[in-house]
Design an enzyme around this catalytic site. Structure first.
Site, PDB file in Angstrom:
ATOM      1  N   ASN A  61       9.085  -8.666  -4.827  1.00  0.00           N
ATOM      2  CA  ASN A  61      10.002  -8.528  -3.696  1.00  0.00           C
ATOM      3  C   ASN A  61       9.183  -7.942  -2.556  1.00  0.00           C
ATOM      4  OD1 ASN A  61      11.716  -7.338  -1.706  1.00  0.00           O
ATOM      5  ND2 ASN A  61      13.424  -7.394  -3.136  1.00  0.00           N
ATOM      6  N   GLU A  89      13.135 -11.811  -0.967  1.00  0.00           N
ATOM      7  CA  GLU A  89      13.411 -11.112   0.287  1.00  0.00           C
ATOM      8  C   GLU A  89      12.299 -11.370   1.311  1.00  0.00           C
ATOM      9  OE1 GLU A  89      15.495  -6.923   1.701  1.00  0.00           O
ATOM     10  OE2 GLU A  89      14.455  -6.978  -0.227  1.00  0.00           O
ATOM     11  N   TYR A 161      16.594 -14.187  -6.298  1.00  0.00           N
ATOM     12  CA  TYR A 161      16.893 -12.921  -5.621  1.00  0.00           C
ATOM     13  C   TYR A 161      18.409 -12.739  -5.674  1.00  0.00           C
ATOM     14  CZ  TYR A 161      17.174  -9.409  -1.856  1.00  0.00           C
ATOM     15  OH  TYR A 161      17.433  -8.283  -1.117  1.00  0.00           O
ATOM     16  N   ASP A 201      13.860 -10.309  -8.293  1.00  0.00           N
ATOM     17  CA  ASP A 201      14.635  -9.092  -8.084  1.00  0.00           C
ATOM     18  C   ASP A 201      16.059  -9.407  -8.506  1.00  0.00           C
ATOM     19  OD1 ASP A 201      16.064  -6.923  -7.228  1.00  0.00           O
ATOM     20  OD2 ASP A 201      15.309  -6.924  -5.179  1.00  0.00           O
ATOM     21  N   ASN A 203      18.308  -7.215  -9.155  1.00  0.00           N
ATOM     22  CA  ASN A 203      19.186  -6.222  -8.530  1.00  0.00           C
ATOM     23  C   ASN A 203      20.125  -5.520  -9.507  1.00  0.00           C
ATOM     24  OD1 ASN A 203      19.248  -5.175  -5.870  1.00  0.00           O
ATOM     25  ND2 ASN A 203      19.535  -7.242  -5.052  1.00  0.00           N
ATOM     26  N   ASP A 307       8.626  -1.857  -0.583  1.00  0.00           N
ATOM     27  CA  ASP A 307       9.193  -0.752  -1.359  1.00  0.00           C
ATOM     28  C   ASP A 307       9.382  -1.124  -2.824  1.00  0.00           C
ATOM     29  OD1 ASP A 307      11.278  -2.499  -0.830  1.00  0.00           O
ATOM     30  OD2 ASP A 307      12.538  -1.033   0.201  1.00  0.00           O
ATOM     31  N   HIS A 308       9.023  -2.356  -3.185  1.00  0.00           N
ATOM     32  CA  HIS A 308       8.950  -2.793  -4.579  1.00  0.00           C
ATOM     33  C   HIS A 308       7.489  -2.932  -4.974  1.00  0.00           C
ATOM     34  CE1 HIS A 308      13.205  -4.335  -5.334  1.00  0.00           C
ATOM     35  NE2 HIS A 308      13.220  -4.026  -4.045  1.00  0.00           N
TER      36      HIS A 308
END
Length: 343
Positions: A61, A89, A161, A201, A203, A307-308
């Protein structure tokens, strides 16, 4: 006659109450302090080479591809050298020509959301898939820009995603609808006898071991009982009368008791420094692929471009079809493809 309390003793009691120190909050201690907590992308990266006779798939991601490119994306790809890389993303609405070396990754596929700068997935491959599909059957509006499926001889890669349930769970119903269509799609591939790698991802932090602070996140997007139950269903035998085997979370399979290893660390609240995170990114496979897996790992050191962090799956003895080393007309570069192009 009982003695009265003197004014001095009363004053002493009051003074003691005023000087009583408040209890200190418990200091956060990471489950595994050996996990890297660098707050910038490393200047140099080194990863093991893919073993001979094996292939490597990476998932990442990127939290906005154009931003990630400025912070270390290419350095990661060069160090990892995956055969297939799945991005989530991307936040782009057209191909990014500088994302990867097009002589190495000759087959590049993009899916975009209608909303500019939102969602988006891409897959870059050294191998030419037999077929490529975009979105989920009968759910185009809800899956556009979120799913690309690549069909190889050995397996189908479903690069995904999954939608976030949103602030105050405002999108939870939409998220669950997506989950239902994804389950139907994967089960349909199983019915056809196809091996499946579902990656991206997703989630969801599946269990308490997959999130740093489970108790305070019971109704947070990604850790609700609804989302975790939906994930459970795909990891269990199907209930549609076909008794299709449940899929396997590969990283958890090889690390059943490990805690404190996450794939997402927020930029806020010093989460990376403190190693407060969520495991939201996965390689989930059908059981028929388990004996092919060499490793399933999280690249913890590669944080800072997003941030991943990326994760990788290495498989041995699998048929990927045509490779970039073959010099046939049929194996020429596909260029950049998207849902509006024929696959």
């Amino acid at each position: 006659m009982p003695k009265r309390k003197t004014s001095d003793s009363s004053n002493q009691s009051a003074a003691a109450a005023q000087t009583k120190k408040p209890k200190k909050k418990a200091t956060w201690e990471p489950f595994d302090p050996t996990v890297p907590n660098n707050t910038k992308f490393p200047e140099t990266l080194t990863f093991p080479k893919t073993p001979k006779g094996s292939i490597k798939i990476a998932s990442y991601n990127v939290g906005g591809l154009n931003s990630c490119l400025k912070k270390g994306f290419k350095e990661y790809v060069n160090a990892e050298d995956p055969d297939v890389i799945c991005l989530q993303e991307t936040k782009v609405n057209q191909p990014v020509s500088t994302a990867v070396n097009d002589k190495v990754y000759k087959y590049r596929y993009w899916a975009y959301d209608d909303k500019k700068g939102y969602s988006g997935v891409a897959v870059f491959s050294k191998y030419k898939p037999e077929k490529v599909e975009y979105g989920l059957p009968k759910y185009d509006d809800g899956s556009r820009g979120r799913v690309i499926s690549l069909y190889f001889p050995a397996f189908t890669v479903v690069a995904c995603y999954v939608p976030n349930a949103g602030d105050k769970l405002k999108n939870l119903e939409r998220r669950q609808t997506f989950n239902g269509h994804m389950e139907k799609f994967i089960r349909s591939l199983q019915k056809e006898g196809r091996a499946v790698i579902w990656t991206g991802d997703l989630n969801v932090a599946h269990t308490r071991k997959d999130i740093a602070r489970p108790d305070t996140n019971q109704r947070s997007a990604g850790f609700t009982v609804e989302e975790r139950t939906d994930f459970d269903r795909l990891l269990a035998t199907s209930t549609d009368g076909n008794d299709l085997p449940g899929l396997i979370d590969t990283w958890r399979h090889f690390h059943p008791e490990t805690e404190g290893h996450y794939t997402y660390y927020s930029y806020r609240f010093q989460c990376r420094t403190k190693l407060i995170g969520w495991r939201l990114d996965y390689f989930v496979v059908t059981p028929d692929l388990m004996d092919k897996i060499v490793e399933s790992e999280i690249r913890q050191i590669a944080w800072g471009a997003s941030d991943h962090v990326p994760l990788v799956l290495v498989l041995k003895d699998v048929d990927m079809g045509s490779t970039t080393t073959k010099k046939s007309e049929d194996d020429s570069s596909d260029g950049d493809k998207n849902a509006s192009d024929s696959s």
